[in-house]
Write a protein that holds these residues in place. Sequence first.
Motif, PDB file in Angstrom:
ATOM      1  N   ALA A  82      10.944  31.207 -14.017  1.00 41.80           N
ATOM      2  CA  ALA A  82      11.664  31.108 -12.741  1.00 41.80           C
ATOM      3  C   ALA A  82      11.148  29.930 -11.919  1.00 41.80           C
ATOM      4  CB  ALA A  82      11.515  32.410 -11.946  1.00 41.80           C
ATOM      5  N   ARG A  83       9.841  29.755 -11.901  1.00 37.60           N
ATOM      6  CA  ARG A  83       9.259  28.660 -11.140  1.00 37.60           C
ATOM      7  C   ARG A  83       9.680  27.311 -11.716  1.00 37.60           C
ATOM      8  NH1 ARG A  83       3.884  29.561 -11.700  1.00 37.60           N
ATOM      9  NH2 ARG A  83       3.865  31.170 -10.125  1.00 37.60           N
ATOM     10  N   ILE A  84       9.603  27.168 -13.035  1.00 35.84           N
ATOM     11  CA  ILE A  84       9.959  25.911 -13.692  1.00 35.84           C
ATOM     12  C   ILE A  84      11.452  25.612 -13.537  1.00 35.84           C
ATOM     13  CG2 ILE A  84      10.156  24.764 -15.941  1.00 35.84           C
ATOM     14  CD1 ILE A  84       7.507  26.271 -16.682  1.00 35.84           C
ATOM     15  N   GLY A  94       9.805  23.956  -9.804  1.00 39.33           N
ATOM     16  CA  GLY A  94       8.387  24.084  -9.464  1.00 39.33           C
ATOM     17  C   GLY A  94       7.489  23.813 -10.645  1.00 39.33           C
ATOM     18  N   ARG A  95       6.216  23.921 -10.372  1.00 36.48           N
ATOM     19  CA  ARG A  95       5.212  23.722 -11.411  1.00 36.48           C
ATOM     20  C   ARG A  95       4.987  25.031 -12.164  1.00 36.48           C
ATOM     21  NH1 ARG A  95       0.192  20.499  -9.219  1.00 36.48           N
ATOM     22  NH2 ARG A  95      -0.038  20.326 -11.456  1.00 36.48           N
ATOM     23  N   ARG A  96       4.533  24.911 -13.367  1.00 32.80           N
ATOM     24  CA  ARG A  96       4.309  26.090 -14.201  1.00 32.80           C
ATOM     25  C   ARG A  96       3.198  26.990 -13.640  1.00 32.80           C
ATOM     26  NH1 ARG A  96       3.941  26.315 -20.633  1.00 32.80           N
ATOM     27  NH2 ARG A  96       3.672  28.534 -20.772  1.00 32.80           N
ATOM     28  N   VAL A  97       2.140  26.377 -13.129  1.00 34.43           N
ATOM     29  CA  VAL A  97       0.979  27.123 -12.652  1.00 34.43           C
ATOM     30  C   VAL A  97       0.866  26.968 -11.136  1.00 34.43           C
ATOM     31  CG1 VAL A  97      -1.538  27.287 -12.779  1.00 34.43           C
ATOM     32  CG2 VAL A  97      -0.232  26.801 -14.846  1.00 34.43           C
ATOM     33  N   ASN A  98       0.585  28.075 -10.465  1.00 34.67           N
ATOM     34  CA  ASN A  98       0.356  28.068  -9.020  1.00 34.67           C
ATOM     35  C   ASN A  98      -1.140  28.305  -8.814  1.00 34.67           C
ATOM     36  OD1 ASN A  98      -0.004  28.846  -6.327  1.00 34.67           O
ATOM     37  ND2 ASN A  98       2.053  29.699  -6.184  1.00 34.67           N
ATOM     38  N   LEU A  99      -1.867  27.214  -8.572  1.00 33.57           N
ATOM     39  CA  LEU A  99      -3.324  27.310  -8.483  1.00 33.57           C
ATOM     40  C   LEU A  99      -3.786  28.178  -7.317  1.00 33.57           C
ATOM     41  CD1 LEU A  99      -4.345  23.678  -9.474  1.00 33.57           C
ATOM     42  CD2 LEU A  99      -4.311  25.736 -10.896  1.00 33.57           C
ATOM     43  N   ALA A 100      -3.062  28.152  -6.199  1.00 32.87           N
ATOM     44  CA  ALA A 100      -3.441  29.003  -5.070  1.00 32.87           C
ATOM     45  C   ALA A 100      -3.369  30.475  -5.464  1.00 32.87           C
ATOM     46  CB  ALA A 100      -2.540  28.716  -3.864  1.00 32.87           C
ATOM     47  N   ARG A 101      -2.337  30.847  -6.194  1.00 28.83           N
ATOM     48  CA  ARG A 101      -2.207  32.231  -6.656  1.00 28.83           C
ATOM     49  C   ARG A 101      -3.319  32.585  -7.629  1.00 28.83           C
ATOM     50  NH1 ARG A 101      -1.795  37.441  -6.325  1.00 28.83           N
ATOM     51  NH2 ARG A 101      -0.861  38.399  -8.143  1.00 28.83           N
ATOM     52  N   GLU A 102      -3.651  31.650  -8.522  1.00 29.03           N
ATOM     53  CA  GLU A 102      -4.724  31.916  -9.469  1.00 29.03           C
ATOM     54  C   GLU A 102      -6.050  32.129  -8.737  1.00 29.03           C
ATOM     55  OE1 GLU A 102      -4.976  29.377 -12.873  1.00 29.03           O
ATOM     56  OE2 GLU A 102      -3.035  30.061 -13.622  1.00 29.03           O
ATOM     57  N   MET A 103      -6.287  31.398  -7.669  1.00 26.29           N
ATOM     58  CA  MET A 103      -7.508  31.580  -6.887  1.00 26.29           C
ATOM     59  C   MET A 103      -7.532  32.971  -6.246  1.00 26.29           C
ATOM     60  SD  MET A 103      -9.278  28.981  -7.525  1.00 26.29           S
ATOM     61  CE  MET A 103     -10.626  29.300  -6.408  1.00 26.29           C
ATOM     62  N   GLU A 104      -6.370  33.458  -5.808  1.00 30.10           N
ATOM     63  CA  GLU A 104      -6.284  34.818  -5.263  1.00 30.10           C
ATOM     64  C   GLU A 104      -6.669  35.844  -6.327  1.00 30.10           C
ATOM     65  OE1 GLU A 104      -2.422  35.711  -3.694  1.00 30.10           O
ATOM     66  OE2 GLU A 104      -2.405  33.935  -2.411  1.00 30.10           O
ATOM     67  N   VAL A 105      -6.138  35.657  -7.525  1.00 26.77           N
ATOM     68  CA  VAL A 105      -6.424  36.577  -8.627  1.00 26.77           C
ATOM     69  C   VAL A 105      -7.915  36.544  -8.956  1.00 26.77           C
ATOM     70  CG1 VAL A 105      -6.002  37.056 -11.088  1.00 26.77           C
ATOM     71  CG2 VAL A 105      -4.091  36.474  -9.575  1.00 26.77           C
ATOM     72  N   LEU A 106      -8.490  35.348  -9.038  1.00 25.99           N
ATOM     73  CA  LEU A 106      -9.922  35.226  -9.326  1.00 25.99           C
ATOM     74  C   LEU A 106     -10.752  35.937  -8.264  1.00 25.99           C
ATOM     75  CD1 LEU A 106     -10.074  31.488 -10.445  1.00 25.99           C
ATOM     76  CD2 LEU A 106     -10.391  33.493 -11.901  1.00 25.99           C
ATOM     77  N   GLY A 107     -10.385  35.758  -7.007  1.00 26.24           N
ATOM     78  CA  GLY A 107     -11.098  36.420  -5.917  1.00 26.24           C
ATOM     79  C   GLY A 107     -10.986  37.931  -5.997  1.00 26.24           C
ATOM     80  N   HIS A 108      -9.813  38.412  -6.342  1.00 21.30           N
ATOM     81  CA  HIS A 108      -9.591  39.859  -6.457  1.00 21.30           C
ATOM     82  C   HIS A 108     -10.498  40.457  -7.536  1.00 21.30           C
ATOM     83  CE1 HIS A 108      -7.446  43.632  -6.246  1.00 21.30           C
ATOM     84  NE2 HIS A 108      -7.184  43.571  -7.538  1.00 21.30           N
ATOM     85  N   TYR A 109     -10.546  39.827  -8.696  1.00 18.47           N
ATOM     86  CA  TYR A 109     -11.384  40.322  -9.786  1.00 18.47           C
ATOM     87  C   TYR A 109     -12.868  40.200  -9.433  1.00 18.47           C
ATOM     88  CZ  TYR A 109      -7.798  41.233 -13.271  1.00 18.47           C
ATOM     89  OH  TYR A 109      -6.760  41.775 -13.973  1.00 18.47           O
ATOM     90  N   ARG A 110     -13.261  39.095  -8.805  1.00 18.83           N
ATOM     91  CA  ARG A 110     -14.653  38.905  -8.407  1.00 18.83           C
ATOM     92  C   ARG A 110     -15.070  39.972  -7.396  1.00 18.83           C
ATOM     93  NH1 ARG A 110     -14.234  34.383  -5.908  1.00 18.83           N
ATOM     94  NH2 ARG A 110     -14.060  35.447  -3.916  1.00 18.83           N
TER      95      ARG A 110
END
Length: 97
Positions: A53-55, A59-75
């Motif tokens: 949907a993003r592509i 849009g870009r394939r990867v949303n780095l801001a979202r990935e940072m949210e996910v990393l923070g959640h797991y951490r």
Amino acid sequence: MTTHTATTEQTGARTDEAAALIGDSRERIDALDDRIIGLIQERMAVSAVIQEARISSGGRRVNLAREMEVLGHYRDALGKPGTALAMTMLELCRGRI
């Protein structure tokens, strides 16, 4: 080799009771691992839908801001090892970049 010796050697336990507990617990862990793998596969499929949907919208394939949210959640939930776990999961869910 007796059943007792085989059971204790397989589990590392020193008693039949401990070996039985370990054997039962390992079965539970195996079942949990199967569920975790299934959930990760489901997450990969949902992630593919989002990426498409993003592509397709330009849009870009990867949303780095979202990935940072996910990393923070797991951490936050699992500590430092959670970050490594999340990185592996995100890598699986990105597919080929």
